[in-house]
Design a protein around this motif. Structure first.
Motif, PDB file in Angstrom:
ATOM      1  N   PRO A  12      57.619  16.776  31.027  1.00 24.52           N
ATOM      2  CA  PRO A  12      56.630  16.260  31.577  1.00 24.52           C
ATOM      3  C   PRO A  12      56.635  16.008  29.892  1.00 24.52           C
ATOM      4  O   PRO A  12      57.180  16.599  28.908  1.00 24.52           O
ATOM      5  N   LEU A  13      55.660  15.276  28.982  1.00 23.10           N
ATOM      6  CA  LEU A  13      55.685  14.631  27.797  1.00 23.10           C
ATOM      7  C   LEU A  13      54.193  15.446  27.746  1.00 23.10           C
ATOM      8  O   LEU A  13      53.245  16.015  28.421  1.00 23.10           O
ATOM      9  N   LEU A  14      54.595  16.365  26.118  1.00 23.54           N
ATOM     10  CA  LEU A  14      53.275  17.416  26.027  1.00 23.54           C
ATOM     11  C   LEU A  14      52.868  16.459  24.307  1.00 23.54           C
ATOM     12  O   LEU A  14      54.178  15.592  23.276  1.00 23.54           O
ATOM     13  N   ASP A  15      51.948  16.736  23.848  1.00 21.91           N
ATOM     14  CA  ASP A  15      51.352  16.615  22.640  1.00 21.91           C
ATOM     15  C   ASP A  15      51.831  17.661  21.527  1.00 21.91           C
ATOM     16  O   ASP A  15      51.830  18.692  21.816  1.00 21.91           O
ATOM     17  N   SER A  16      51.329  17.094  21.100  1.00 17.24           N
ATOM     18  CA  SER A  16      51.593  18.226  19.652  1.00 17.24           C
ATOM     19  C   SER A  16      51.018  19.557  19.852  1.00 17.24           C
ATOM     20  O   SER A  16      51.069  20.711  18.621  1.00 17.24           O
ATOM     21  N   ARG A  17      49.153  19.409  20.228  1.00 16.81           N
ATOM     22  CA  ARG A  17      49.142  20.977  20.335  1.00 16.81           C
ATOM     23  C   ARG A  17      49.417  21.955  21.594  1.00 16.81           C
ATOM     24  O   ARG A  17      49.900  22.835  21.066  1.00 16.81           O
ATOM     25  N   GLU A  18      49.878  21.091  22.078  1.00 18.88           N
ATOM     26  CA  GLU A  18      50.914  22.268  23.315  1.00 18.88           C
ATOM     27  C   GLU A  18      52.352  22.698  22.608  1.00 18.88           C
ATOM     28  O   GLU A  18      52.805  23.469  23.178  1.00 18.88           O
ATOM     29  N   TYR A  22      53.587  25.694  21.705  1.00 20.56           N
ATOM     30  CA  TYR A  22      54.680  26.086  22.832  1.00 20.56           C
ATOM     31  C   TYR A  22      55.555  27.580  21.536  1.00 20.56           C
ATOM     32  O   TYR A  22      56.314  28.207  21.709  1.00 20.56           O
ATOM     33  N   LEU A  23      55.902  26.668  21.139  1.00 22.28           N
ATOM     34  CA  LEU A  23      56.639  26.958  19.034  1.00 22.28           C
ATOM     35  C   LEU A  23      55.863  27.880  18.848  1.00 22.28           C
ATOM     36  O   LEU A  23      56.950  28.709  17.643  1.00 22.28           O
ATOM     37  N   LYS A  24      54.670  28.300  18.607  1.00 19.93           N
ATOM     38  CA  LYS A  24      54.028  29.575  18.135  1.00 19.93           C
ATOM     39  C   LYS A  24      53.156  29.318  16.326  1.00 19.93           C
ATOM     40  O   LYS A  24      53.810  30.335  15.712  1.00 19.93           O
ATOM     41  N   ILE A  25      53.299  27.862  16.785  1.00 23.64           N
ATOM     42  CA  ILE A  25      53.330  27.404  14.481  1.00 23.64           C
ATOM     43  C   ILE A  25      52.388  26.587  15.063  1.00 23.64           C
ATOM     44  O   ILE A  25      51.173  26.439  15.571  1.00 23.64           O
ATOM     45  N   SER A  31      53.159  19.246  11.748  1.00 17.35           N
ATOM     46  CA  SER A  31      52.691  17.855  11.435  1.00 17.35           C
ATOM     47  C   SER A  31      53.783  17.716  10.289  1.00 17.35           C
ATOM     48  O   SER A  31      54.239  16.108   9.709  1.00 17.35           O
ATOM     49  N   ARG A  32      53.978  17.705   9.517  1.00 12.52           N
ATOM     50  CA  ARG A  32      54.931  18.538   8.394  1.00 12.52           C
ATOM     51  C   ARG A  32      56.133  18.249   8.437  1.00 12.52           C
ATOM     52  O   ARG A  32      57.168  17.431   8.477  1.00 12.52           O
ATOM     53  N   GLY A  39      61.639  18.500  12.858  1.00 12.02           N
ATOM     54  CA  GLY A  39      61.336  19.109  13.747  1.00 12.02           C
ATOM     55  C   GLY A  39      61.805  18.784  14.379  1.00 12.02           C
ATOM     56  O   GLY A  39      62.707  18.194  14.873  1.00 12.02           O
ATOM     57  N   PRO A  40      61.680  18.902  16.316  1.00 16.51           N
ATOM     58  CA  PRO A  40      62.562  18.073  17.433  1.00 16.51           C
ATOM     59  C   PRO A  40      61.014  17.147  17.119  1.00 16.51           C
ATOM     60  O   PRO A  40      60.941  16.600  16.468  1.00 16.51           O
TER      61      PRO A  40
END
Length: 69
Positions: A12-18, A22-25, A31-32, A39-40
Motif C-alpha cells: 500500500p501507499l503510505l504518506d509522510s505521516r505514516e 512507522y520509522l518512529k521519527i 523531510s530532511r 531516506g527511503p
C-alpha cells in the motif's frame, strides 16, 4: 490505517505521516532525509509525497545489512 496488505494490495501507499510513525521519527526528519536523498525511496502523486511499504522495508533491510557488513 494498518500497515497490513489491504484487499490484495501487496504494497500500500503510505504518506509522510505514516512513514514517520512507522520509522518512529519526526516528519521533519523524514523531510530532511528526502531533501538529502538519504531516506527511503518516495515518489509524488499530484504533488503529494507517497511511499511504498515494501520499498521502505527494503530500505530498512539494506541499512541493517550494511551494519553487518
Amino acid at each position: 490505517m494498518t500497515l497490513d496488505a489491504v484487499d490484495g494490495l501487496t504494497s500500500p501507499l503510505l504518506d509522510s505521516r505514516e512513514v514517520a510513525a512507522y520509522l518512529k521519527i519526526s516528519e521533519s526528519t523524514l523531510s530532511r532525509w528526502r531533501a538529502d536523498r538519504k531516506g527511503p525511496p518516495f515518489f509524488r502523486v499530484g504533488g503529494i509525497t507517497r511511499y511504498r511499504l515494501d520499498a521502505v522495508e527494503d530500505w530498512l533491510a539494506a541499512l541493517t545489512a550494511n551494519e553487518h557488513a
